[in-house]
Design a protein around this motif. Sequence first.
Motif, PDB file in Angstrom:
ATOM      1  N   PRO A   6     -19.151  -5.856  -6.346  1.00 61.43           N
ATOM      2  CA  PRO A   6     -18.572  -6.214  -7.648  1.00 61.43           C
ATOM      3  C   PRO A   6     -17.811  -7.538  -7.543  1.00 61.43           C
ATOM      4  O   PRO A   6     -17.116  -7.789  -6.551  1.00 61.43           O
ATOM      5  CB  PRO A   6     -17.633  -5.048  -7.947  1.00 61.43           C
ATOM      6  CG  PRO A   6     -18.181  -3.914  -7.148  1.00 61.43           C
ATOM      7  CD  PRO A   6     -18.742  -4.535  -5.895  1.00 61.43           C
ATOM      8  N   THR A   8     -15.150 -10.600  -8.418  1.00 55.95           N
ATOM      9  CA  THR A   8     -13.761 -10.803  -8.815  1.00 55.95           C
ATOM     10  C   THR A   8     -13.744 -11.601 -10.108  1.00 55.95           C
ATOM     11  O   THR A   8     -14.778 -12.129 -10.545  1.00 55.95           O
ATOM     12  CB  THR A   8     -12.995 -11.588  -7.730  1.00 55.95           C
ATOM     13  OG1 THR A   8     -13.570 -12.909  -7.653  1.00 55.95           O
ATOM     14  CG2 THR A   8     -13.071 -10.895  -6.374  1.00 55.95           C
ATOM     15  N   THR A  12     -16.859 -13.755 -11.738  1.00 55.89           N
ATOM     16  CA  THR A  12     -17.541 -13.295 -12.949  1.00 55.89           C
ATOM     17  C   THR A  12     -17.039 -13.947 -14.223  1.00 55.89           C
ATOM     18  O   THR A  12     -17.743 -13.975 -15.222  1.00 55.89           O
ATOM     19  CB  THR A  12     -17.361 -11.772 -13.139  1.00 55.89           C
ATOM     20  OG1 THR A  12     -15.991 -11.493 -13.398  1.00 55.89           O
ATOM     21  CG2 THR A  12     -17.859 -10.996 -11.940  1.00 55.89           C
ATOM     22  N   GLN A  17     -15.005  -8.657 -16.611  1.00 56.29           N
ATOM     23  CA  GLN A  17     -13.826  -7.931 -16.138  1.00 56.29           C
ATOM     24  C   GLN A  17     -13.213  -7.100 -17.260  1.00 56.29           C
ATOM     25  O   GLN A  17     -12.885  -5.920 -17.067  1.00 56.29           O
ATOM     26  CB  GLN A  17     -12.792  -8.907 -15.575  1.00 56.29           C
ATOM     27  CG  GLN A  17     -13.255  -9.693 -14.382  1.00 56.29           C
ATOM     28  CD  GLN A  17     -13.410  -8.864 -13.127  1.00 56.29           C
ATOM     29  OE1 GLN A  17     -12.638  -7.936 -12.885  1.00 56.29           O
ATOM     30  NE2 GLN A  17     -14.402  -9.189 -12.322  1.00 56.29           N
ATOM     31  N   ALA A  20     -15.629  -4.224 -18.207  1.00 55.93           N
ATOM     32  CA  ALA A  20     -15.631  -3.206 -17.143  1.00 55.93           C
ATOM     33  C   ALA A  20     -14.377  -2.345 -17.199  1.00 55.93           C
ATOM     34  O   ALA A  20     -14.440  -1.121 -17.061  1.00 55.93           O
ATOM     35  CB  ALA A  20     -15.748  -3.883 -15.781  1.00 55.93           C
ATOM     36  N   ARG A  21     -13.225  -2.983 -17.416  1.00 57.71           N
ATOM     37  CA  ARG A  21     -11.963  -2.238 -17.434  1.00 57.71           C
ATOM     38  C   ARG A  21     -11.813  -1.390 -18.705  1.00 57.71           C
ATOM     39  O   ARG A  21     -11.455  -0.224 -18.642  1.00 57.71           O
ATOM     40  CB  ARG A  21     -10.792  -3.201 -17.299  1.00 57.71           C
ATOM     41  CG  ARG A  21     -10.574  -3.660 -15.886  1.00 57.71           C
ATOM     42  CD  ARG A  21      -9.510  -4.747 -15.781  1.00 57.71           C
ATOM     43  NE  ARG A  21      -9.136  -5.080 -14.423  1.00 57.71           N
ATOM     44  CZ  ARG A  21      -9.957  -5.519 -13.484  1.00 57.71           C
ATOM     45  NH1 ARG A  21     -11.230  -5.668 -13.732  1.00 57.71           N
ATOM     46  NH2 ARG A  21      -9.532  -5.822 -12.279  1.00 57.71           N
ATOM     47  N   PRO A  31     -12.920   0.517 -13.295  1.00 57.20           N
ATOM     48  CA  PRO A  31     -13.770  -0.492 -13.942  1.00 57.20           C
ATOM     49  C   PRO A  31     -15.241  -0.283 -13.580  1.00 57.20           C
ATOM     50  O   PRO A  31     -15.579  -0.017 -12.422  1.00 57.20           O
ATOM     51  CB  PRO A  31     -13.228  -1.810 -13.400  1.00 57.20           C
ATOM     52  CG  PRO A  31     -11.786  -1.519 -13.115  1.00 57.20           C
ATOM     53  CD  PRO A  31     -11.774  -0.089 -12.602  1.00 57.20           C
ATOM     54  N   LEU A  36     -19.377  -5.546 -13.366  1.00 56.13           N
ATOM     55  CA  LEU A  36     -18.795  -6.400 -12.325  1.00 56.13           C
ATOM     56  C   LEU A  36     -19.863  -6.969 -11.391  1.00 56.13           C
ATOM     57  O   LEU A  36     -19.682  -8.048 -10.835  1.00 56.13           O
ATOM     58  CB  LEU A  36     -17.757  -5.611 -11.525  1.00 56.13           C
ATOM     59  CG  LEU A  36     -16.567  -5.104 -12.345  1.00 56.13           C
ATOM     60  CD1 LEU A  36     -15.633  -4.278 -11.469  1.00 56.13           C
ATOM     61  CD2 LEU A  36     -15.824  -6.251 -13.013  1.00 56.13           C
ATOM     62  N   ARG A  40     -21.717 -11.301 -11.973  1.00 60.09           N
ATOM     63  CA  ARG A  40     -21.764 -12.355 -10.951  1.00 60.09           C
ATOM     64  C   ARG A  40     -22.798 -13.433 -11.310  1.00 60.09           C
ATOM     65  O   ARG A  40     -22.759 -14.527 -10.773  1.00 60.09           O
ATOM     66  CB  ARG A  40     -22.061 -11.758  -9.583  1.00 60.09           C
ATOM     67  CG  ARG A  40     -20.924 -10.858  -9.072  1.00 60.09           C
ATOM     68  CD  ARG A  40     -21.269 -10.245  -7.744  1.00 60.09           C
ATOM     69  NE  ARG A  40     -21.368 -11.268  -6.725  1.00 60.09           N
ATOM     70  CZ  ARG A  40     -20.376 -11.660  -5.918  1.00 60.09           C
ATOM     71  NH1 ARG A  40     -19.196 -11.088  -6.022  1.00 60.09           N
ATOM     72  NH2 ARG A  40     -20.573 -12.588  -5.025  1.00 60.09           N
TER      73      ARG A  40
END
Length: 177
Positions: A6, A8, A12, A17, A20-21, A31, A36, A40
């Motif tokens: 995944p 960071t 990304t 982010q 995902a969260r 997440p 994630l 990328r």
Amino acid sequence: MNRVRPGTIRETGLLPQLIARVTGRRFGLKPLGLFLVLGRHRPLFRAWLVFSSRLLRGTILSRREVELVILRVALLRDCAYELDHHLRLGRRAGLGDREMAELRTGSTAPGWSERERVLLTSVEELHHARDITDGTWAALRTHFPERAAIEICLLAGHYELLATTITALRLPVDQPR
């Protein structure tokens, strides 16, 4: 073990982010790894997100029908990641215990309406033969308008593509928070 870890926020950007969260929190999960990992590849992620979001919302198919298609593909592909998420979404769309169990058998299980049976048959034919027979297509068109039939093909194909990607990337099922 993930083949692609995944990303960071630096790798990304902010959008994957946040998605995902927020989505993970909505389901009581950490997440979501799918966003994630796919995030990328920023340009491809954004294009995929628009397409996949459109298939889930604002379609001709009902929410229940969308989830029937996705869950049947997930079961045919034995994709635990898709199945884990869409069992929750299927319940929210009104699928009960009986339907969830019958999805394992598929279109031949008792209890489906004729419309649902032909929908599931179409998904199964697309999975096994990468085509829909003329007879099934004719039956599909008696229950669904042309645009919905196109959607069914794109929806099933998209979740086949997604299952292939999830499997190839060895994406594990998301963990509870």
